[in-house]
Scaffold this motif. Structure first.
Motif, mmCIF file in Angstrom:
data_model
loop_
_atom_site.group_PDB
_atom_site.id
_atom_site.type_symbol
_atom_site.label_atom_id
_atom_site.label_comp_id
_atom_site.label_asym_id
_atom_site.label_seq_id
_atom_site.Cartn_x
_atom_site.Cartn_y
_atom_site.Cartn_z
ATOM 1 N N TYR A 9 0.825 -1.205 0.000
ATOM 2 C CA TYR A 9 0.000 0.000 0.000
ATOM 3 C C TYR A 9 0.864 1.262 0.000
ATOM 4 C CZ TYR A 9 -3.873 -3.151 1.010
ATOM 5 O OH TYR A 9 -4.800 -4.160 0.948
ATOM 6 N N THR A 10 1.998 1.221 0.686
ATOM 7 C CA THR A 10 2.897 2.369 0.694
ATOM 8 C C THR A 10 3.449 2.634 -0.702
ATOM 9 O OG1 THR A 10 3.504 1.848 2.975
ATOM 10 C CG2 THR A 10 4.965 3.335 1.768
ATOM 11 N N CYS A 11 3.826 1.558 -1.415
ATOM 12 C CA CYS A 11 4.322 1.719 -2.789
ATOM 13 C C CYS A 11 3.247 2.313 -3.693
ATOM 14 C CB CYS A 11 4.789 0.382 -3.350
ATOM 15 S SG CYS A 11 6.348 -0.189 -2.685
ATOM 16 N N VAL A 12 2.005 1.862 -3.523
ATOM 17 C CA VAL A 12 0.913 2.383 -4.353
ATOM 18 C C VAL A 12 0.688 3.867 -4.066
ATOM 19 C CG1 VAL A 12 -1.569 2.240 -4.785
ATOM 20 C CG2 VAL A 12 -0.225 0.157 -4.642
ATOM 21 N N VAL A 13 0.651 4.238 -2.804
ATOM 22 C CA VAL A 13 0.397 5.634 -2.443
ATOM 23 C C VAL A 13 1.554 6.531 -2.871
ATOM 24 C CG1 VAL A 13 0.112 7.206 -0.475
ATOM 25 C CG2 VAL A 13 -1.173 5.072 -0.560
ATOM 26 N N ILE A 14 2.784 6.116 -2.592
ATOM 27 C CA ILE A 14 3.945 6.936 -2.956
ATOM 28 C C ILE A 14 4.067 7.041 -4.476
ATOM 29 C CG2 ILE A 14 6.479 6.987 -2.940
ATOM 30 C CD1 ILE A 14 6.360 5.898 -0.087
ATOM 31 N N GLY A 15 3.894 5.935 -5.183
ATOM 32 C CA GLY A 15 3.974 5.959 -6.640
ATOM 33 C C GLY A 15 2.903 6.834 -7.259
ATOM 34 N N GLY A 16 1.680 6.737 -6.751
ATOM 35 C CA GLY A 16 0.599 7.583 -7.252
ATOM 36 C C GLY A 16 0.847 9.048 -6.978
ATOM 37 N N ILE A 18 3.801 10.537 -6.544
ATOM 38 C CA ILE A 18 4.900 11.006 -7.400
ATOM 39 C C ILE A 18 4.413 11.213 -8.824
ATOM 40 C CG2 ILE A 18 7.103 10.325 -8.439
ATOM 41 C CD1 ILE A 18 7.792 8.964 -5.786
ATOM 42 N N ALA A 19 3.612 10.279 -9.336
ATOM 43 C CA ALA A 19 3.117 10.392 -10.712
ATOM 44 C C ALA A 19 2.204 11.608 -10.873
ATOM 45 C CB ALA A 19 2.374 9.120 -11.107
ATOM 46 N N ILE A 20 1.343 11.856 -9.892
ATOM 47 C CA ILE A 20 0.465 13.025 -9.967
ATOM 48 C C ILE A 20 1.272 14.320 -9.855
ATOM 49 C CG2 ILE A 20 -1.347 14.277 -8.727
ATOM 50 C CD1 ILE A 20 -2.609 11.531 -8.121
ATOM 51 N N TYR A 21 2.250 14.335 -8.960
ATOM 52 C CA TYR A 21 3.085 15.525 -8.793
ATOM 53 C C TYR A 21 3.876 15.821 -10.063
ATOM 54 C CZ TYR A 21 6.923 18.485 -7.239
ATOM 55 O OH TYR A 21 7.836 19.490 -7.129
ATOM 56 N N ALA A 22 4.447 14.793 -10.686
ATOM 57 C CA ALA A 22 5.252 14.989 -11.892
ATOM 58 C C ALA A 22 4.379 15.435 -13.058
ATOM 59 C CB ALA A 22 5.984 13.707 -12.246
ATOM 60 N N ASN A 23 3.137 15.005 -13.086
ATOM 61 C CA ASN A 23 2.233 15.343 -14.182
ATOM 62 C C ASN A 23 1.575 16.708 -13.971
ATOM 63 O OD1 ASN A 23 1.007 14.836 -16.603
ATOM 64 N ND2 ASN A 23 -0.650 13.610 -15.738
ATOM 65 N N ALA A 24 1.521 17.199 -12.730
ATOM 66 C CA ALA A 24 0.801 18.428 -12.417
ATOM 67 C C ALA A 24 1.594 19.689 -12.760
ATOM 68 C CB ALA A 24 0.434 18.456 -10.942
ATOM 69 N N GLU A 25 2.895 19.581 -12.849
ATOM 70 C CA GLU A 25 3.699 20.756 -13.136
ATOM 71 C C GLU A 25 3.490 21.212 -14.579
ATOM 72 O OE1 GLU A 25 7.739 19.845 -12.301
ATOM 73 O OE2 GLU A 25 7.378 19.522 -10.180
ATOM 74 N N SER A 26 3.755 22.487 -14.815
ATOM 75 C CA SER A 26 3.588 23.002 -16.175
ATOM 76 C C SER A 26 4.610 22.381 -17.127
ATOM 77 C CB SER A 26 3.726 24.523 -16.178
ATOM 78 O OG SER A 26 5.006 24.889 -15.700
ATOM 79 N N GLU A 27 5.827 22.164 -16.639
ATOM 80 C CA GLU A 27 6.832 21.459 -17.429
ATOM 81 C C GLU A 27 7.031 20.092 -16.789
ATOM 82 O OE1 GLU A 27 11.499 21.923 -18.328
ATOM 83 O OE2 GLU A 27 10.293 23.726 -18.501
ATOM 84 N N GLN A 28 6.529 19.065 -17.449
ATOM 85 C CA GLN A 28 6.534 17.726 -16.865
ATOM 86 C C GLN A 28 7.940 17.153 -16.816
ATOM 87 O OE1 GLN A 28 3.868 15.395 -19.216
ATOM 88 N NE2 GLN A 28 2.054 16.387 -18.414
ATOM 89 N N GLY A 35 9.273 7.104 -13.046
ATOM 90 C CA GLY A 35 9.634 6.504 -11.761
ATOM 91 C C GLY A 35 8.418 6.318 -10.860
ATOM 92 N N GLY A 36 7.536 7.302 -10.835
ATOM 93 C CA GLY A 36 6.312 7.178 -10.040
ATOM 94 C C GLY A 36 5.407 6.078 -10.555
ATOM 95 N N ILE A 37 5.305 5.963 -11.872
ATOM 96 C CA ILE A 37 4.471 4.907 -12.455
ATOM 97 C C ILE A 37 5.069 3.532 -12.169
ATOM 98 C CG2 ILE A 37 3.668 3.941 -14.649
ATOM 99 C CD1 ILE A 37 3.295 6.820 -15.619
ATOM 100 N N VAL A 38 6.398 3.427 -12.213
ATOM 101 C CA VAL A 38 7.053 2.148 -11.916
ATOM 102 C C VAL A 38 6.789 1.729 -10.472
ATOM 103 C CG1 VAL A 38 9.313 1.051 -11.619
ATOM 104 C CG2 VAL A 38 8.802 2.305 -13.709
ATOM 105 N N VAL A 39 6.927 2.656 -9.536
ATOM 106 C CA VAL A 39 6.670 2.344 -8.125
ATOM 107 C C VAL A 39 5.197 1.990 -7.925
ATOM 108 C CG1 VAL A 39 6.680 3.274 -5.771
ATOM 109 C CG2 VAL A 39 8.591 3.737 -7.304
ATOM 110 N N LEU A 40 4.303 2.720 -8.582
ATOM 111 C CA LEU A 40 2.871 2.439 -8.501
ATOM 112 C C LEU A 40 2.555 1.033 -9.026
ATOM 113 C CD1 LEU A 40 -0.087 3.453 -8.061
ATOM 114 C CD2 LEU A 40 0.009 4.266 -10.412
ATOM 115 N N MET A 41 3.087 0.697 -10.186
ATOM 116 C CA MET A 41 2.824 -0.616 -10.779
ATOM 117 C C MET A 41 3.449 -1.741 -9.957
ATOM 118 S SD MET A 41 0.799 0.073 -13.114
ATOM 119 C CE MET A 41 0.652 -1.478 -13.945
#
Length: 75
Positions: A9-16, A18-28, A35-41
């Motif tokens: 569950y920690t890997c899922v939460v941290i990966g999600g 990170i992925a949302i944070y990396a995608n939310a910035e104006s310059e991705q 890396g976030g998607i890998v940890v999530l998966m």
């Protein structure tokens, strides 16, 4: 709670997160997103590995019941 479940569950939460944070910035940041998607998966894989199969006990739960065939009746 089992230590393995906590890790999953920690890997899922941290990966999600990170992925949302990396995608939310104006310059991705592509590497951070990957890396976030890998940890999530990885967390999803470890979680799904412990879920039993739906068809694991298919022979025991069959609705079709057979009756023994007598040799005298078949003639």
């Amino acid at each position: 709670m089992n230590v393995s479940k906590v890790i999953n569950y920690t890997c899922v939460v941290i990966g999600g997160t990170i992925a949302i944070y990396a995608n939310a910035e104006s310059e991705q940041d592509t590497f951070l997103l990957v890396g976030g998607i890998v940890v999530l998966m990885f967390g999803i894989y470890r979680t799904s590995r412990n879920i039993p199969s739906k068809y694991e006990k298919q022979e025991e739960e069959s609705f079709i019941k057979s009756e023994p065939i007598d040799e005298d009746e078949t003639r």
